[in-house]
Write a protein that holds these residues in place. Structure first.
Motif, PDB file in Angstrom:
ATOM      1  N   SER A  43      -5.759  20.384  95.172  1.00  0.00           N
ATOM      2  CA  SER A  43      -6.466  19.297  95.865  1.00  0.00           C
ATOM      3  C   SER A  43      -5.682  18.000  95.723  1.00  0.00           C
ATOM      4  CB  SER A  43      -7.861  19.121  95.262  1.00  0.00           C
ATOM      5  OG  SER A  43      -7.770  18.740  93.900  1.00  0.00           O
ATOM      6  N   ALA A  44      -5.913  17.094  96.665  1.00  0.00           N
ATOM      7  CA  ALA A  44      -5.266  15.781  96.613  1.00  0.00           C
ATOM      8  C   ALA A  44      -5.794  15.018  95.404  1.00  0.00           C
ATOM      9  CB  ALA A  44      -5.582  15.002  97.888  1.00  0.00           C
ATOM     10  N   PRO A  45      -4.978  14.133  94.846  1.00  0.00           N
ATOM     11  CA  PRO A  45      -5.450  13.402  93.668  1.00  0.00           C
ATOM     12  C   PRO A  45      -6.671  12.557  94.008  1.00  0.00           C
ATOM     13  CG  PRO A  45      -3.177  12.795  94.203  1.00  0.00           C
ATOM     14  CD  PRO A  45      -3.654  13.699  95.277  1.00  0.00           C
ATOM     15  N   MET A  46      -7.681  12.627  93.150  1.00  0.00           N
ATOM     16  CA  MET A  46      -8.790  11.682  93.239  1.00  0.00           C
ATOM     17  C   MET A  46      -8.286  10.428  92.521  1.00  0.00           C
ATOM     18  SD  MET A  46     -12.545  12.069  91.567  1.00  0.00           S
ATOM     19  CE  MET A  46     -12.301  11.194  90.044  1.00  0.00           C
ATOM     20  N   GLY A  47      -8.520   9.257  93.082  1.00  0.00           N
ATOM     21  CA  GLY A  47      -7.989   8.039  92.458  1.00  0.00           C
ATOM     22  C   GLY A  47      -6.618   7.746  93.050  1.00  0.00           C
ATOM     23  N   PRO A  48      -5.666   7.295  92.212  1.00  0.00           N
ATOM     24  CA  PRO A  48      -4.362   6.871  92.769  1.00  0.00           C
ATOM     25  C   PRO A  48      -3.705   7.997  93.566  1.00  0.00           C
ATOM     26  CG  PRO A  48      -4.311   6.884  90.360  1.00  0.00           C
ATOM     27  CD  PRO A  48      -5.722   7.154  90.761  1.00  0.00           C
ATOM     28  N   GLN A  49      -3.419   7.730  94.830  1.00  0.00           N
ATOM     29  CA  GLN A  49      -2.891   8.775  95.718  1.00  0.00           C
ATOM     30  C   GLN A  49      -1.370   8.929  95.600  1.00  0.00           C
ATOM     31  OE1 GLN A  49      -4.924  10.600  97.986  1.00  0.00           O
ATOM     32  NE2 GLN A  49      -6.538   9.722  96.704  1.00  0.00           N
ATOM     33  N   GLU A 121     -18.943  14.019  90.115  1.00  0.00           N
ATOM     34  CA  GLU A 121     -18.229  13.531  91.303  1.00  0.00           C
ATOM     35  C   GLU A 121     -16.951  14.327  91.546  1.00  0.00           C
ATOM     36  OE1 GLU A 121     -20.754  11.046  89.436  1.00  0.00           O
ATOM     37  OE2 GLU A 121     -18.716  11.074  88.629  1.00  0.00           O
ATOM     38  N   ARG A 122     -16.644  15.304  90.697  1.00  0.00           N
ATOM     39  CA  ARG A 122     -15.335  15.945  90.825  1.00  0.00           C
ATOM     40  C   ARG A 122     -15.474  17.345  91.392  1.00  0.00           C
ATOM     41  NH1 ARG A 122     -11.855  13.646  85.745  1.00  0.00           N
ATOM     42  NH2 ARG A 122     -12.169  11.457  86.271  1.00  0.00           N
ATOM     43  N   GLU A 123     -15.237  17.497  92.710  1.00  0.00           N
ATOM     44  CA  GLU A 123     -15.374  18.842  93.278  1.00  0.00           C
ATOM     45  C   GLU A 123     -14.292  19.753  92.721  1.00  0.00           C
ATOM     46  OE1 GLU A 123     -15.342  18.020  97.476  1.00  0.00           O
ATOM     47  OE2 GLU A 123     -13.238  18.556  97.637  1.00  0.00           O
ATOM     48  N   PHE A 124     -13.173  19.162  92.220  1.00  0.00           N
ATOM     49  CA  PHE A 124     -12.133  20.005  91.637  1.00  0.00           C
ATOM     50  C   PHE A 124     -12.567  20.552  90.271  1.00  0.00           C
ATOM     51  CE2 PHE A 124     -10.795  16.822  88.632  1.00  0.00           C
ATOM     52  CZ  PHE A 124     -10.892  15.603  89.292  1.00  0.00           C
ATOM     53  N   VAL A 125     -13.715  20.073  89.792  1.00  0.00           N
ATOM     54  CA  VAL A 125     -14.332  20.679  88.596  1.00  0.00           C
ATOM     55  C   VAL A 125     -15.509  21.566  89.024  1.00  0.00           C
ATOM     56  CG1 VAL A 125     -15.681  20.194  86.516  1.00  0.00           C
ATOM     57  CG2 VAL A 125     -13.644  18.828  87.009  1.00  0.00           C
ATOM     58  N   LEU A 126     -16.364  21.032  89.916  1.00  0.00           N
ATOM     59  CA  LEU A 126     -17.604  21.731  90.279  1.00  0.00           C
ATOM     60  C   LEU A 126     -17.347  23.070  90.954  1.00  0.00           C
ATOM     61  CD1 LEU A 126     -19.666  18.694  91.640  1.00  0.00           C
ATOM     62  CD2 LEU A 126     -19.870  19.813  89.412  1.00  0.00           C
ATOM     63  N   PRO A 143     -29.714  22.731  89.703  1.00  0.00           N
ATOM     64  CA  PRO A 143     -28.796  23.878  89.728  1.00  0.00           C
ATOM     65  C   PRO A 143     -27.425  23.444  90.230  1.00  0.00           C
ATOM     66  CG  PRO A 143     -30.529  24.122  91.396  1.00  0.00           C
ATOM     67  CD  PRO A 143     -30.804  22.873  90.651  1.00  0.00           C
ATOM     68  N   LEU A 144     -26.378  23.999  89.653  1.00  0.00           N
ATOM     69  CA  LEU A 144     -25.000  23.674  90.060  1.00  0.00           C
ATOM     70  C   LEU A 144     -24.818  23.945  91.551  1.00  0.00           C
ATOM     71  CD1 LEU A 144     -22.036  22.957  89.545  1.00  0.00           C
ATOM     72  CD2 LEU A 144     -21.707  25.229  88.570  1.00  0.00           C
ATOM     73  N   SER A 145     -25.502  24.985  92.049  1.00  0.00           N
ATOM     74  CA  SER A 145     -25.349  25.346  93.481  1.00  0.00           C
ATOM     75  C   SER A 145     -25.704  24.149  94.370  1.00  0.00           C
ATOM     76  CB  SER A 145     -26.247  26.541  93.827  1.00  0.00           C
ATOM     77  OG  SER A 145     -27.581  26.262  93.414  1.00  0.00           O
ATOM     78  N   GLN A 146     -26.673  23.350  93.938  1.00  0.00           N
ATOM     79  CA  GLN A 146     -27.087  22.177  94.732  1.00  0.00           C
ATOM     80  C   GLN A 146     -25.950  21.153  94.789  1.00  0.00           C
ATOM     81  OE1 GLN A 146     -30.566  19.897  93.300  1.00  0.00           O
ATOM     82  NE2 GLN A 146     -31.761  21.529  94.307  1.00  0.00           N
ATOM     83  N   TRP A 147     -25.287  20.963  93.617  1.00  0.00           N
ATOM     84  CA  TRP A 147     -24.179  19.998  93.569  1.00  0.00           C
ATOM     85  C   TRP A 147     -23.059  20.476  94.466  1.00  0.00           C
ATOM     86  CZ3 TRP A 147     -22.911  18.150  87.907  1.00  0.00           C
ATOM     87  CH2 TRP A 147     -23.995  17.411  87.411  1.00  0.00           C
ATOM     88  N   LEU A 153     -15.717  19.732 100.210  1.00  0.00           N
ATOM     89  CA  LEU A 153     -15.019  21.029 100.156  1.00  0.00           C
ATOM     90  C   LEU A 153     -13.802  21.130 101.060  1.00  0.00           C
ATOM     91  CD1 LEU A 153     -17.786  23.775  99.716  1.00  0.00           C
ATOM     92  CD2 LEU A 153     -16.538  22.466  98.020  1.00  0.00           C
ATOM     93  N   GLU A 154     -13.681  20.224 102.066  1.00  0.00           N
ATOM     94  CA  GLU A 154     -12.455  20.426 102.871  1.00  0.00           C
ATOM     95  C   GLU A 154     -11.220  20.024 102.067  1.00  0.00           C
ATOM     96  OE1 GLU A 154     -14.475  17.848 104.027  1.00  0.00           O
ATOM     97  OE2 GLU A 154     -13.208  16.098 103.704  1.00  0.00           O
ATOM     98  N   GLY A 155     -11.427  19.264 100.970  1.00  0.00           N
ATOM     99  CA  GLY A 155     -10.253  18.783 100.230  1.00  0.00           C
ATOM    100  C   GLY A 155      -9.727  19.771  99.205  1.00  0.00           C
ATOM    101  N   LEU A 156     -10.442  20.892  99.068  1.00  0.00           N
ATOM    102  CA  LEU A 156     -10.103  21.799  97.969  1.00  0.00           C
ATOM    103  C   LEU A 156      -9.684  23.148  98.532  1.00  0.00           C
ATOM    104  CD1 LEU A 156     -10.522  21.413  94.827  1.00  0.00           C
ATOM    105  CD2 LEU A 156     -12.577  22.749  95.102  1.00  0.00           C
ATOM    106  N   LYS A 157      -8.534  23.671  98.102  1.00  0.00           N
ATOM    107  CA  LYS A 157      -8.105  24.999  98.586  1.00  0.00           C
ATOM    108  C   LYS A 157      -7.915  25.932  97.399  1.00  0.00           C
ATOM    109  CE  LYS A 157      -5.582  23.245 102.563  1.00  0.00           C
ATOM    110  NZ  LYS A 157      -5.691  21.836 102.020  1.00  0.00           N
ATOM    111  N   ARG A 158      -8.437  27.142  97.553  1.00  0.00           N
ATOM    112  CA  ARG A 158      -8.246  28.147  96.502  1.00  0.00           C
ATOM    113  C   ARG A 158      -6.866  28.767  96.699  1.00  0.00           C
ATOM    114  NH1 ARG A 158      -9.737  33.536  96.453  1.00  0.00           N
ATOM    115  NH2 ARG A 158     -10.072  34.441  94.391  1.00  0.00           N
TER     116      ARG A 158
END
Ligand SMILES: CC1(C)Nc2nc(N)[nH]c(=O)c2N=C1O
Length: 161
Positions: A43-49, A121-126, A143-147, A153-158
């Motif tokens: 994923s792209a850096p959260m914070g300083p790009q 706030e960190r989808e790269f953790v959630l 529930p975590l599923s709600q978060w 999710l478009e910013g995160l690739k498996r």
């Protein structure tokens, strides 16, 4: 023994190999074993790009180490991988290891906050956390599923492991 979730991140060096061997190093800690590990996500850096994309994952360990001794051991693993200082000011990191959750315990000291403050706030953790703990109820009772449902999710690739 407690169930502890660890967040891993890297955006310098061979990050995928780094994260895989960091999980092995965590499993080699005293009275500790890895029960589950998530896929790797980019994923792209959260914070300083102005730094490279991050590779992230989450693992579940069972450990008899209490929070601060565990933190000290994780910092030793970070140092063992991150020693090559690029001479730049605070730049990308070879390896970040964060204690996300430690059983149902709360820790609020200057060097350790559990549950990890930034989790929500960190989808790269959630997202990696949801992969290995889909039924988790978060500390705030949701529930975590709600978060995860709220994450863009478009910013995160498996990464195909
Ligand atoms: C700089 C900051 C907040 N951004 C990140 N951004 C991503 N995508 N992944 C991280 O692990 C990460 N870690 C950080 O510490």
């Amino acid at each position: 023994k407690e169930h502890v979730y660890i967040g891993l991140g890297s955006n310098l060096g061979q990050s995928t190999d780094l994260l895989n061997s960091a999980v092995d190093a965590i499993g080699n800690l005293a009275d500790t074993r890895v029960l589950k590990k998530s896929s790797l996500y980019i994923s792209a850096p959260m914070g300083p790009q102005d730094q490279p994309d991050f590779i992230n994952s989450v693992c579940l360990i069972e450990t008899a180490l209490s929070p601060h001794p565990l933190l000290a051991q994780l910092q030793q693993i970070e140092n063992s991988y991150g020693r090559e200082r690029k001479g730049k000011r605070w730049g990308p990191r070879t390896l970040d290891l964060d204690v996300l959750l430690y059983g149902n315990q709360e820790v609020n000291t200057d060097d350790l906050t559990i549950p990890h403050y930034g989790m929500a706030e960190r989808e790269f953790v959630l997202v990696p956390l949801f992969e290995i703990a889909p039924n988790m109820i978060m500390p705030d009772g949701n529930p975590l599923s709600q978060w995860v449902a709220k994450c863009s999710l478009e910013g995160l690739k498996r990464i195909r492991a």
